[in-house]
Enzyme design. Structure first.
Site, PDB file in Angstrom:
ATOM      1  N   ASP A  69      -4.380  10.797  -0.959  1.00  0.00           N
ATOM      2  CA  ASP A  69      -5.441   9.807  -0.923  1.00  0.00           C
ATOM      3  C   ASP A  69      -6.225   9.935   0.385  1.00  0.00           C
ATOM      4  O   ASP A  69      -5.825  10.684   1.284  1.00  0.00           O
ATOM      5  CB  ASP A  69      -4.804   8.405  -1.038  1.00  0.00           C
ATOM      6  CG  ASP A  69      -5.492   7.569  -2.093  1.00  0.00           C
ATOM      7  OD1 ASP A  69      -6.724   7.643  -2.171  1.00  0.00           O
ATOM      8  OD2 ASP A  69      -4.792   6.818  -2.817  1.00  0.00           O
TER       9      ASP A  69
ATOM     10  N   GLY B 150     -14.709  10.755  -5.434  1.00  0.00           N
ATOM     11  CA  GLY B 150     -16.092  11.246  -5.540  1.00  0.00           C
ATOM     12  C   GLY B 150     -16.865  11.204  -4.238  1.00  0.00           C
ATOM     13  O   GLY B 150     -18.021  11.629  -4.198  1.00  0.00           O
TER      14      GLY B 150
ATOM     15  N   ASP C 223     -11.085   3.555  -8.302  1.00  0.00           N
ATOM     16  CA  ASP C 223      -9.964   3.360  -9.221  1.00  0.00           C
ATOM     17  C   ASP C 223     -10.392   2.791 -10.571  1.00  0.00           C
ATOM     18  O   ASP C 223     -11.212   1.869 -10.653  1.00  0.00           O
ATOM     19  CB  ASP C 223      -8.946   2.398  -8.596  1.00  0.00           C
ATOM     20  CG  ASP C 223      -8.349   2.959  -7.325  1.00  0.00           C
ATOM     21  OD1 ASP C 223      -8.775   4.048  -6.896  1.00  0.00           O
ATOM     22  OD2 ASP C 223      -7.469   2.300  -6.752  1.00  0.00           O
TER      23      ASP C 223
HETATM   24  C1  GLA Z   1      -6.072   4.305  -3.982  1.00  0.00           C
HETATM   25  C2  GLA Z   1      -6.057   5.335  -5.124  1.00  0.00           C
HETATM   26  C3  GLA Z   1      -5.238   4.795  -6.270  1.00  0.00           C
HETATM   27  C4  GLA Z   1      -3.825   4.423  -5.806  1.00  0.00           C
HETATM   28  C5  GLA Z   1      -3.901   3.452  -4.644  1.00  0.00           C
HETATM   29  C6  GLA Z   1      -2.545   3.217  -4.008  1.00  0.00           C
HETATM   30  O1  GLA Z   1      -6.781   3.188  -4.334  1.00  0.00           O
HETATM   31  O2  GLA Z   1      -7.355   5.633  -5.535  1.00  0.00           O
HETATM   32  O3  GLA Z   1      -5.187   5.727  -7.332  1.00  0.00           O
HETATM   33  O4  GLA Z   1      -3.151   5.597  -5.423  1.00  0.00           O
HETATM   34  O5  GLA Z   1      -4.759   3.946  -3.609  1.00  0.00           O
HETATM   35  O6  GLA Z   1      -2.616   2.315  -2.946  1.00  0.00           O
END
Ligand code: GLA
Length: 641
Positions: free
Chosen positions: A192, A259, A279
């Site tokens: 991430d 993105g 997300d």
């Molecule tokens: C981000 C990612 C998610 C998830 C959360 C976990 O928002 O985009 O897919 O992994 O972190 O905290």
């Protein structure tokens, strides 16, 4: 008047033009003779499996994860290809000081307790491997995690001092990747980017002394305020470290930058999958949004480097067992765009209907088709979208999707499928297995939010070859000519018009982001040269280089020129075709307003064809150019090698 075609016979070209090795020049338009999109790792097909986040957020435990893994095994989903069991946020306790070793949460993951030794996730991955699964772990490219930055009230946040709570990879890439892949035996990592996005010096948690500041490298609102090169470098270091500690190549590197940071241009060169949006949520509108972020970039996805519109939410909210129409649409569309199929549901409690949906082998086969062509939009409107995907068999998969909240009658035509109008087309409904036939066009009725999905067998428009626009998985925009990266603009679609779904529909009118497109210009207009419409082509900006896998075809053919939408004072553009690094054919410099010029090249024996456009002097504005009707052919009727 027919213009003189500048073409160099391959034999003469071989004598006159030296092979250009990859390192000879820093000019990114020079041919490399190689396919440069990522092929490292195990992502020849989109990965399938299960991830803890959509099911449990960070409230995870060994019991919950093993319970889901056992359900995948018991239900038969594992045998259908769901093989990655991936931990998301919440597995980590702290970074031990002073040696920096990462510590898992022993309370939630009891098997990590090793008498007399350091806590280890090895017993956990051993168990998963013994069950036939692959194991995935989660980290962040910054010092801190998404949970710490954005959802700190959720359970299982890292504990301890400021340094102990720095659980991300920043400054520890080699150490952590070695631990996760070599020592603990993981096969997949999602990395991430919250730690390089959300902790500026004025962040309240930084001011309070809870976290160290890390001047943000990523600004999700604007690429201009993002240090794209630095972000790419960090993710590149991770990719190299994984390769170092898993030299057998059996791993998947999942880039999670939503993105941002112009990742659409380089994620495909670095990772196996790359997120295109923020997300997903269990809501219809959010699913549409996530779909929209991948739908116009099929040229940026290939075997080894897939677009990732985020994990499935089948089973929850708008996609629960009381909304199976919506759940089916979500699933079918993810399969059409070659998304990773990562279940995000607590499978210990899944109903038979949900398990049946997720286990639909006909639809899984669409996602896992070895040709790796992400579906392209054959029709686009606010209500109906038609996605078409060329399968390895030469058949097409087609998904007819009703985005709206009312029923729609529409017509699927042979032209949508790039099939001949007069020949019969056979359809197999992938939900029911029912077969049917039509010629020309077929009337379909779609309930609100319904997706009908078929495989289609017909007579190709191109009898002796394939249009590049039919096989985006074999075309890599190594240099797409985008000079000033911009975020994707908002998409506006017009409602259905009087002619229904015949023709291409009223495509959205918006600025586009300038990336290479299938059957459209980079700014999402129909392709047109000197007043003539072109079909089945690739639209790209000038000063670009496309890598094309020849697939054993023997001839390349296109009609090329500057698109009429270019600025009137556009500097002339030369179109060049290379085969394995050697120049095979070139146009003379073409001006805007000149008719499309035929350009062809003998590519027998060539592996990688490169299509380069060059302007002698760059225009002030971006110049859309067309590789119209670009096709790979075997004119002698021979089969591809
Ligand atoms: C981000 C990612 C998610 C998830 C959360 C976990 O928002 O985009 O897919 O992994 O972190 O905290």
């Amino acid at each position: 008047m027919k213009r003189r075609l500048h073409r160099i016979a391959p034999a003469i070209a071989a004598l006159a033009l030296a092979h250009v090795p990859a390192s000879a020049s820093a000019d990114p338009l020079d041919p490399t003779g190689r396919w440069t999109a990522n092929e490292r790792g195990d992502a020849a097909l989109p990965p399938m499996g299960w991830n803890s986040w959509n099911a449990f957020t960070s409230d995870i435990s060994e019991e919950k994860i093993m319970g889901s893994a056992e359900a995948i095994l018991r239900s038969g989903l594992a045998a259908k290809g769901y093989r990655y069991i991936n931990l998301d946020d919440g597995w980590w306790l702290k970074r031990r000081q002073p040696d920096g070793r990462m510590m898992p949460r022993t309370a939630q993951f009891p098997s990590t307790i090793v008498p007399g030794g350091d806590p280890s996730l090895r017993p956990f991955t051993d168990r998963l491997h013994a069950m036939g699964f692959k194991a995935g772990i989660y980290s962040d490219i910054g010092r801190n995690s998404c949970g710490q930055v954005y959802t700190s009230t959720m359970p299982n946040q890292p504990e301890g001092s400021v340094a102990e709570r720095e659980v991300g990879l920043y400054g520890h890439i080699d150490q952590d990747i070695r631990l996760y892949f070599q020592d603990w035996g993981f096969d997949f990592i999602k990395v991430d980017g919250c730690g390089i996005r959300g902790l500026p010096a004025d962040h309240p948690e930084v001011r309070s002394g809870r976290y160290r500041a890390l001047p943000p490298l990523v600004d999700s609102d604007t690429v201009a305020r993002t240090d794209v090169a630095a972000v790419r470098r960090l993710y590149g270091e991770v990719a190299d470290a994984i390769q170092r500690y898993r030299p057998d190549g059996h791993y998947i590197f999942s880039i999670c930058l939503w993105g941002s940071a112009d990742v659409r241009a380089w994620g495909k060169d670095v990772g196996g999958i790359s997120r295109t949006s923020e997300d997903i949520a269990p809501s219809w509108a959010r699913m549409l949004h996530n779909l929209d972020t991948v739908a116009r970039r099929p040229l940026y996805a290939h075997p080894g480097s897939w677009n990732d519109p985020d994990m499935l939410f089948v089973g929850t909210g708008d996609f629960d067992e009381h909304h199976l129409t919506e759940a089916r649409s979500h699933f079918a569309l993810w399969a059409m765009v070659n998304a990773p199929l990562s279940i995000g549901y607590d499978l210990r409690h899944a109903s038979p209907a949900l398990l049946e949906l997720l286990g639909n082998e006909r639809i899984i086969a669409i996602d896992q088709d070895p040709a790796g062509n992400q579906a392209t939009l054959a029709f686009d409107s606010d209500e109906v979208q038609i996605f078409v995907k060329t399968l390895a068999s030469g058949d097409k998969a087609v998904a007819v999707f009703n985005r709206g909240s009312g029923p729609v009658d529409m017509k699927l035509t042979a032209a949508h499928l790039a099939f001949a109008d007069a020949a019969e087309i056979g359809l197999t409904d992938l939900w029911s297995g029912v077969q049917s036939r039509f010629t020309g066009e077929k009337e379909l009725h779609l309930a609100s939010r319904e997706t009908l999905i078929f495989t289609a067998r017909g007579t190709r428009l191109l009898a002796d070859g394939v249009y590049l626009s039919e096989q985006p998985g074999s075309v890599n925009p190594a240099v797409d000519g985008v000079r000033t990266p911009q975020p994707d603009p908002l998409v506006h679609r017009a409602p259905l018009q009087w002619q229904g779904t015949r023709g291409k529909g009223d495509f959205p009118r918006y600025g586009g982001w300038g990336g290479a497109r299938v059957d459209r210009t980079p700014f999402d207009q129909p392709q047109r040269i000197a007043g003539q419409w072109l079909g089945n082509g690739i639209g790209v900006l000038a000063n670009s280089r496309l890598e094309v896998r020849s697939g054993g075809y023997r001839q390349f053919r296109a009609r090329v020129g500057i698109d009429d939408s270019a600025a009137p004072d556009a500097a002339p553009v030369t179109f060049l075709v290379y085969g394995d690094g050697r120049l095979l054919a070139r146009s003379r410099p073409l001006r805007r307003g000149e008719p499309a010029q035929p350009l062809s090249a003998d590519i027998a024996g060539v592996r990688i064809v490169e299509l380069v456009t060059r302007q002698a002097s760059a225009s002030a504005a971006d110049i859309p150019v067309n590789w119209g009707e670009a096709a790979l052919l075997r004119p002698d009727g021979s089969r591809p090698d």
